[in-house]
Write a protein that holds these residues in place. Structure first.
Motif, PDB file in Angstrom:
ATOM      1  N   LEU A  72     -67.621 -25.132-120.534  1.00 55.79           N
ATOM      2  CA  LEU A  72     -67.969 -26.162-121.281  1.00 55.79           C
ATOM      3  C   LEU A  72     -68.046 -26.180-122.975  1.00 55.79           C
ATOM      4  O   LEU A  72     -68.014 -27.086-123.560  1.00 55.79           O
ATOM      5  CB  LEU A  72     -69.452 -26.640-120.899  1.00 55.79           C
ATOM      6  CG  LEU A  72     -69.627 -26.945-119.434  1.00 55.79           C
ATOM      7  CD1 LEU A  72     -70.986 -27.253-119.034  1.00 55.79           C
ATOM      8  CD2 LEU A  72     -68.838 -28.041-118.828  1.00 55.79           C
ATOM      9  N   GLY A  73     -67.906 -24.886-123.347  1.00 54.32           N
ATOM     10  CA  GLY A  73     -68.316 -24.639-124.697  1.00 54.32           C
ATOM     11  C   GLY A  73     -69.720 -24.573-125.270  1.00 54.32           C
ATOM     12  O   GLY A  73     -70.360 -25.190-124.620  1.00 54.32           O
ATOM     13  N   ALA A  74     -69.982 -23.693-126.105  1.00 53.48           N
ATOM     14  CA  ALA A  74     -71.322 -23.364-126.560  1.00 53.48           C
ATOM     15  C   ALA A  74     -71.867 -24.715-127.040  1.00 53.48           C
ATOM     16  O   ALA A  74     -73.001 -24.905-126.796  1.00 53.48           O
ATOM     17  CB  ALA A  74     -71.326 -22.354-127.763  1.00 53.48           C
ATOM     18  N   ALA A  75     -71.268 -25.711-127.732  1.00 55.12           N
ATOM     19  CA  ALA A  75     -71.584 -26.778-128.550  1.00 55.12           C
ATOM     20  C   ALA A  75     -72.251 -27.946-127.344  1.00 55.12           C
ATOM     21  O   ALA A  75     -73.179 -28.408-127.484  1.00 55.12           O
ATOM     22  CB  ALA A  75     -70.720 -27.655-129.342  1.00 55.12           C
ATOM     23  N   SER A  76     -71.246 -27.850-126.156  1.00 50.15           N
ATOM     24  CA  SER A  76     -71.527 -29.069-125.349  1.00 50.15           C
ATOM     25  C   SER A  76     -72.970 -28.339-124.631  1.00 50.15           C
ATOM     26  O   SER A  76     -73.676 -29.222-123.986  1.00 50.15           O
ATOM     27  CB  SER A  76     -70.503 -28.920-124.237  1.00 50.15           C
ATOM     28  OG  SER A  76     -70.874 -29.920-123.395  1.00 50.15           O
ATOM     29  N   GLY A 382     -45.280 -41.444-120.527  1.00 50.66           N
ATOM     30  CA  GLY A 382     -46.315 -42.037-119.592  1.00 50.66           C
ATOM     31  C   GLY A 382     -47.675 -42.413-120.225  1.00 50.66           C
ATOM     32  O   GLY A 382     -47.788 -42.320-121.603  1.00 50.66           O
ATOM     33  N   THR A 383     -48.437 -42.772-119.566  1.00 49.98           N
ATOM     34  CA  THR A 383     -49.891 -43.017-119.935  1.00 49.98           C
ATOM     35  C   THR A 383     -50.841 -41.867-119.548  1.00 49.98           C
ATOM     36  O   THR A 383     -50.923 -41.638-118.182  1.00 49.98           O
ATOM     37  CB  THR A 383     -50.326 -44.256-119.572  1.00 49.98           C
ATOM     38  OG1 THR A 383     -49.484 -45.433-120.089  1.00 49.98           O
ATOM     39  CG2 THR A 383     -51.925 -44.680-119.852  1.00 49.98           C
ATOM     40  N   LEU A 384     -51.491 -41.180-120.131  1.00 52.82           N
ATOM     41  CA  LEU A 384     -52.720 -40.195-120.068  1.00 52.82           C
ATOM     42  C   LEU A 384     -53.926 -40.877-120.855  1.00 52.82           C
ATOM     43  O   LEU A 384     -54.125 -41.129-121.747  1.00 52.82           O
ATOM     44  CB  LEU A 384     -52.304 -39.015-120.565  1.00 52.82           C
ATOM     45  CG  LEU A 384     -53.040 -37.917-120.046  1.00 52.82           C
ATOM     46  CD1 LEU A 384     -52.596 -36.910-119.111  1.00 52.82           C
ATOM     47  CD2 LEU A 384     -53.107 -36.834-121.467  1.00 52.82           C
ATOM     48  N   PHE A 385     -55.093 -40.650-119.836  1.00 53.88           N
ATOM     49  CA  PHE A 385     -56.318 -40.898-120.175  1.00 53.88           C
ATOM     50  C   PHE A 385     -57.208 -39.374-120.339  1.00 53.88           C
ATOM     51  O   PHE A 385     -56.731 -38.427-119.771  1.00 53.88           O
ATOM     52  CB  PHE A 385     -57.203 -41.767-119.175  1.00 53.88           C
ATOM     53  CG  PHE A 385     -56.840 -43.056-119.232  1.00 53.88           C
ATOM     54  CD1 PHE A 385     -57.705 -43.664-120.107  1.00 53.88           C
ATOM     55  CD2 PHE A 385     -55.944 -43.616-118.760  1.00 53.88           C
ATOM     56  CE1 PHE A 385     -57.484 -45.271-120.288  1.00 53.88           C
ATOM     57  CE2 PHE A 385     -55.813 -45.145-118.741  1.00 53.88           C
ATOM     58  CZ  PHE A 385     -56.613 -45.902-119.499  1.00 53.88           C
ATOM     59  N   ARG A 386     -57.966 -39.487-121.601  1.00 48.69           N
ATOM     60  CA  ARG A 386     -58.668 -38.355-122.031  1.00 48.69           C
ATOM     61  C   ARG A 386     -60.044 -38.305-121.846  1.00 48.69           C
ATOM     62  O   ARG A 386     -60.672 -39.226-122.644  1.00 48.69           O
ATOM     63  CB  ARG A 386     -58.152 -37.747-123.427  1.00 48.69           C
ATOM     64  CG  ARG A 386     -58.631 -36.532-123.672  1.00 48.69           C
ATOM     65  CD  ARG A 386     -58.125 -36.167-125.186  1.00 48.69           C
ATOM     66  NE  ARG A 386     -58.247 -34.886-125.778  1.00 48.69           N
ATOM     67  CZ  ARG A 386     -58.076 -34.636-126.890  1.00 48.69           C
ATOM     68  NH1 ARG A 386     -57.946 -35.636-128.080  1.00 48.69           N
ATOM     69  NH2 ARG A 386     -58.243 -33.368-127.442  1.00 48.69           N
ATOM     70  N   ALA A 387     -60.754 -37.661-121.223  1.00 50.64           N
ATOM     71  CA  ALA A 387     -62.268 -37.826-121.046  1.00 50.64           C
ATOM     72  C   ALA A 387     -62.727 -36.399-121.695  1.00 50.64           C
ATOM     73  O   ALA A 387     -62.462 -35.472-121.097  1.00 50.64           O
ATOM     74  CB  ALA A 387     -62.776 -37.942-119.755  1.00 50.64           C
ATOM     75  N   THR A 388     -63.758 -36.496-122.456  1.00 53.38           N
ATOM     76  CA  THR A 388     -64.568 -35.389-123.099  1.00 53.38           C
ATOM     77  C   THR A 388     -65.938 -35.787-123.463  1.00 53.38           C
ATOM     78  O   THR A 388     -66.432 -36.834-122.971  1.00 53.38           O
ATOM     79  CB  THR A 388     -63.587 -34.712-124.240  1.00 53.38           C
ATOM     80  OG1 THR A 388     -64.218 -33.311-124.580  1.00 53.38           O
ATOM     81  CG2 THR A 388     -63.452 -35.643-125.251  1.00 53.38           C
ATOM     82  N   VAL A 389     -66.315 -34.880-124.336  1.00 54.46           N
ATOM     83  CA  VAL A 389     -67.791 -35.277-124.905  1.00 54.46           C
ATOM     84  C   VAL A 389     -67.716 -35.155-126.350  1.00 54.46           C
ATOM     85  O   VAL A 389     -66.997 -34.653-127.028  1.00 54.46           O
ATOM     86  CB  VAL A 389     -68.990 -34.390-124.306  1.00 54.46           C
ATOM     87  CG1 VAL A 389     -68.948 -34.232-122.736  1.00 54.46           C
ATOM     88  CG2 VAL A 389     -68.545 -32.934-124.836  1.00 54.46           C
ATOM     89  N   VAL A 390     -68.792 -35.723-126.950  1.00 60.75           N
ATOM     90  CA  VAL A 390     -68.925 -35.667-128.462  1.00 60.75           C
ATOM     91  C   VAL A 390     -70.140 -34.575-128.710  1.00 60.75           C
ATOM     92  O   VAL A 390     -71.171 -34.901-128.282  1.00 60.75           O
ATOM     93  CB  VAL A 390     -69.445 -36.980-129.031  1.00 60.75           C
ATOM     94  CG1 VAL A 390     -69.471 -36.826-130.684  1.00 60.75           C
ATOM     95  CG2 VAL A 390     -68.477 -38.175-128.759  1.00 60.75           C
ATOM     96  N   ALA A 391     -69.932 -33.411-129.051  1.00 62.63           N
ATOM     97  CA  ALA A 391     -70.628 -32.299-129.269  1.00 62.63           C
ATOM     98  C   ALA A 391     -70.700 -31.661-130.603  1.00 62.63           C
ATOM     99  O   ALA A 391     -69.523 -31.871-131.097  1.00 62.63           O
ATOM    100  CB  ALA A 391     -70.539 -31.210-128.085  1.00 62.63           C
TER     101      ALA A 391
END
Length: 391
Positions: A72-76, A382-391
């Motif tokens: 997840l990464g330290a910030a998340s 093509g079409t790609l959706f990207r889901a992530t967080v704001v950290a």
């Protein structure tokens, strides 16, 4: 980067054809409502990881729990804890979902603590709060996507009800002309949800017949009554804005906003919670006092999100929360590769064409999990959706 093996949830309101058509699989004849992507304990995605000289498939939730900072990464982890803070879905509504609202964070924490103290089992049908988290969500249409969202201007709703010419609706019409607007909306919704069930069933039947006769703006409510005969949620739904999202358009749903999805295929992302308070259009438990405490009686047009592409081609759906960030890339043939590497975790989902992530082709409906900081380059068409967080 890990290819995700995802679970389809067969809820009764699901379409029998929409998800199979997207995934290129044969319909089973059963409803296929939601494809879940993420680490929710109810149906975590599965990934293949090295193990004892070979490979084995593991729940993504277990992989994250084994080394949260690596995945997840330290910030998340510092901001949201050692869990993926969002759940990503493809939703395929073949019939209407329940009319519902979600609590804010403070309400969820208080409600969960109170029900825990009262000893109500988490899986009890009358329990409201399954966890202590809020559930803001965003839905983005892949096909025309029909729904209800937020309270319509009360005077406009009064006109809609008055046109039905049903005697038992007339008191609601009068109330909706009263001021202040929030008090009028609260009084009408309370009256609808606490009315005598037999009287309300008769009102719904008469209103549904009028809506079918009038058509136009009234037609959606005749359809709701067809699915939920006698349900007070049919009349409650008439208080809300009716909306049809076109492909690429999105809608953010914050705490306290009453809403229901009626039909269509879309991408949905939400904070990792299962807290729902229902208003109607359901055989499930409706806790009217708690619902009225959570609902925000603010009237107005819903804000449809239509993002614009950045120079790199990313289209971001802006929301006021940090647990998730949704964007998409719509790539023509010959588009320049894009570096998607980021210090936060990502789920990448193809919905059209065959975009490639680090050379791996993704067919529609297929997705990958990219741990924080791992290289990810997008290429192909093509079409790609990207889901992530704001950290």
């Amino acid at each position: 980067m890990d290819r995700l093996s995802n679970t389809v949830r067969p809820y009764a309101w699901g379409s029998t054809t929409a998800l199979p058509e997207l995934l290129g699989t044969a319909p089973t004849g059963e409803p296929q409502a939601e494809l879940w992507m993420g680490a929710h304990p109810g149906a975590p995605s599965r990934v293949t990881r090295p193990s004892d000289g070979g490979e084995r498939e593991l729940p993504l939730s277990d992989v994250i729990a084994a080394d949260p900072e690596k995945e997840l990464g330290a910030a998340s982890v510092a901001k949201f804890g050692p869990h993926l803070p969002f759940l990503f879905k493809i939703i395929a509504a073949g019939s209407p979902l329940s009319l519902q609202v979600h609590p804010d964070l403070a309400q969820a924490q208080a409600g969960y603590a109170a029900e825990e103290q009262a000893g109500i089992p988490v899986d009890a049908p009358h329990r409201n709060y399954k966890d202590a988290n809020h559930k803001p969500e965003l839905v983005c249409a892949l096909t025309p996507f029909e729904g209800l969202c937020g309270f319509r201007n009360p005077v406009e709703t009064a006109d809609l009800l008055a046109a039905c010419d049903v005697d038992s609706l007339k008191p609601y019409v009068d109330l909706l002309h009263a001021h202040p607007e929030d008090a009028a909306l609260r009084e009408v919704l309370t009256a609808v949800l606490t009315a005598d069930p037999d009287d309300m069933a008769a009102t719904v039947a008469a209103t549904a017949a009028a809506c079918a006769r009038l058509g136009g703006a009234h037609a959606p409510y005749a359809g709701l009554a067809h699915h939920f005969p006698g349900d007070p949620g049919v009349i409650a739904a008439m208080l809300l804005n009716h909306i049809v999202l076109q492909p690429g358009e999105a809608l953010f749903l914050g705490a306290g906003v009453p809403h229901a999805y009626i039909g269509g295929l879309g991408v949905e992302i939400m904070a990792n919670s299962d807290n729902v308070l229902r208003c109607g259009l359901t055989p499930k438990h409706v806790d009217v006092p708690e619902l009225l405490r959570v609902v925000r009686f603010d009237a107005g047009e819903p804000r449809v999100l239509r993002p614009e592409a950045s120079p790199a081609g990313e289209e971001v759906y802006e929301t006021p929360i940090d647990e998730f960030r949704l964007s998409r890339y719509v790539r023509p043939e010959g588009a320049t590769p894009v570096d998607l590497t980021t210090p936060t975790p990502q789920i990448l989902l193809a919905t059209a064409g065959t975009p490639h992530v680090d050379g791996t082709a993704l067919a529609p409906g297929r997705s990958v999990f990219v741990p924080a900081g791992e290289k990810a380059e997008l290429s192909g068409m093509g079409t790609l959706f990207r889901a992530t967080v704001v950290a």
